[in-house]
Design a protein around this motif. Structure first.
Motif, PDB file in Angstrom:
ATOM      1  N   ASP A  43       0.812  -1.225   0.000  1.00  0.00           N
ATOM      2  CA  ASP A  43       0.000   0.000   0.000  1.00  0.00           C
ATOM      3  C   ASP A  43       0.841   1.269   0.000  1.00  0.00           C
ATOM      4  O   ASP A  43       0.471   2.251  -0.635  1.00  0.00           O
ATOM      5  CB  ASP A  43      -0.937   0.025   1.209  1.00  0.00           C
ATOM      6  CG  ASP A  43      -2.076  -0.978   1.077  1.00  0.00           C
ATOM      7  OD1 ASP A  43      -2.321  -1.456  -0.054  1.00  0.00           O
ATOM      8  OD2 ASP A  43      -2.709  -1.273   2.106  1.00  0.00           O
ATOM      9  N   ASP A  44       1.941   1.272   0.719  1.00  0.00           N
ATOM     10  CA  ASP A  44       2.759   2.473   0.858  1.00  0.00           C
ATOM     11  C   ASP A  44       4.080   2.382   0.108  1.00  0.00           C
ATOM     12  O   ASP A  44       5.046   3.081   0.442  1.00  0.00           O
ATOM     13  CB  ASP A  44       3.037   2.754   2.344  1.00  0.00           C
ATOM     14  CG  ASP A  44       1.771   3.187   3.067  1.00  0.00           C
ATOM     15  OD1 ASP A  44       0.846   3.686   2.389  1.00  0.00           O
ATOM     16  OD2 ASP A  44       1.697   3.032   4.296  1.00  0.00           O
ATOM     17  N   GLU A  45       4.148   1.524  -0.910  1.00  0.00           N
ATOM     18  CA  GLU A  45       5.373   1.356  -1.686  1.00  0.00           C
ATOM     19  C   GLU A  45       5.033   1.296  -3.169  1.00  0.00           C
ATOM     20  O   GLU A  45       4.084   0.643  -3.573  1.00  0.00           O
ATOM     21  CB  GLU A  45       6.085   0.064  -1.273  1.00  0.00           C
ATOM     22  CG  GLU A  45       7.398  -0.146  -1.974  1.00  0.00           C
ATOM     23  CD  GLU A  45       8.074  -1.450  -1.561  1.00  0.00           C
ATOM     24  OE1 GLU A  45       8.973  -1.876  -2.295  1.00  0.00           O
ATOM     25  OE2 GLU A  45       7.686  -2.043  -0.534  1.00  0.00           O
ATOM     26  N   ALA A  46       5.844   2.021  -3.972  1.00  0.00           N
ATOM     27  CA  ALA A  46       5.673   2.005  -5.433  1.00  0.00           C
ATOM     28  C   ALA A  46       7.013   1.706  -6.082  1.00  0.00           C
ATOM     29  O   ALA A  46       8.068   2.094  -5.562  1.00  0.00           O
ATOM     30  CB  ALA A  46       5.156   3.359  -5.915  1.00  0.00           C
ATOM     31  N   ARG A  47       6.963   1.013  -7.191  1.00  0.00           N
ATOM     32  CA  ARG A  47       8.160   0.717  -7.988  1.00  0.00           C
ATOM     33  C   ARG A  47       7.866   1.100  -9.424  1.00  0.00           C
ATOM     34  O   ARG A  47       6.797   0.792  -9.943  1.00  0.00           O
ATOM     35  CB  ARG A  47       8.524  -0.746  -7.896  1.00  0.00           C
ATOM     36  CG  ARG A  47       8.731  -1.137  -6.448  1.00  0.00           C
ATOM     37  CD  ARG A  47       9.725  -2.156  -6.260  1.00  0.00           C
ATOM     38  NE  ARG A  47       9.796  -2.352  -4.806  1.00  0.00           N
ATOM     39  CZ  ARG A  47      10.849  -2.759  -4.211  1.00  0.00           C
ATOM     40  NH1 ARG A  47      11.917  -3.035  -4.894  1.00  0.00           N
ATOM     41  NH2 ARG A  47      10.860  -2.905  -2.915  1.00  0.00           N
ATOM     42  N   ALA A  48       8.831   1.760 -10.045  1.00  0.00           N
ATOM     43  CA  ALA A  48       8.637   2.208 -11.419  1.00  0.00           C
ATOM     44  C   ALA A  48       9.889   1.960 -12.245  1.00  0.00           C
ATOM     45  O   ALA A  48      11.006   2.018 -11.725  1.00  0.00           O
ATOM     46  CB  ALA A  48       8.293   3.695 -11.447  1.00  0.00           C
TER      47      ALA A  48
END
Length: 149
Positions: free
Chosen positions: A97-102
């Motif tokens: 929920d509180d982590e993004a990867r791009a």
């Protein structure tokens, strides 16, 4: 080699120019907005605004932290009086929920300060992996690395 590695790391901090999609309050749109803000800050050569988007825990694949990147940016912006970015998010996912990867493709054209009245331009195209974490309601970059292709 170190300058090129720092240059590559800096480029990841300059991500943006993204098409809007989804709900403006969605985590995806929030991350896209942060990336867009970072791109504008880089084009405006605003070190303070760029580093505001870095977590206190930021680290890159070369072991540089937030302060090292800020010092590099100051020097880079002195040497490059004009910076234009084109970016494209190749992949954006949320493993938590509180982590993004791009994965982001960044094209940059800059003009050396000594060449401001000449047609000499420097151009570079790089792909990056970045990770962001939501901290106190704001998305912050916690890690960046160049994707070797």
């Amino acid at each position: 080699m170190l300058i090129r590695a720092l240059h590559r790391t800096w480029m990841i901090l300059a991500l943006g120019m993204l098409a809007a999609c989804g709900n403006s309050d969605s985590p995806e749109q929030q991350v896209r907005t942060v990336i867009d803000q970072m791109e504008r800050a880089a084009e405006n050569r605003d070190v303070g605004e760029l580093t505001e988007h870095l977590s206190e825990d930021f680290g890159d694949s070369n072991g540089n932290g937030r302060e090292e990147i800020a010092r590099y940016l100051r020097g880079y912006f002195i040497a490059n009086q004009s910076i234009q970015l084109l970016t494209r998010i190749e992949q954006l996912e949320f493993p938590a929920d509180d982590e993004a990867r791009a994965q982001v493709l960044v094209g940059m054209v800059s003009r050396d300060a000594a060449a401001t009245n000449q047609w000499d331009l420097a151009a570079d195209l790089q792909a990056f992996d970045i990770a962001l974490r939501r901290e106190d309601g704001a998305w912050k970059v916690i890690f960046a690395r160049v994707i070797q292709k």
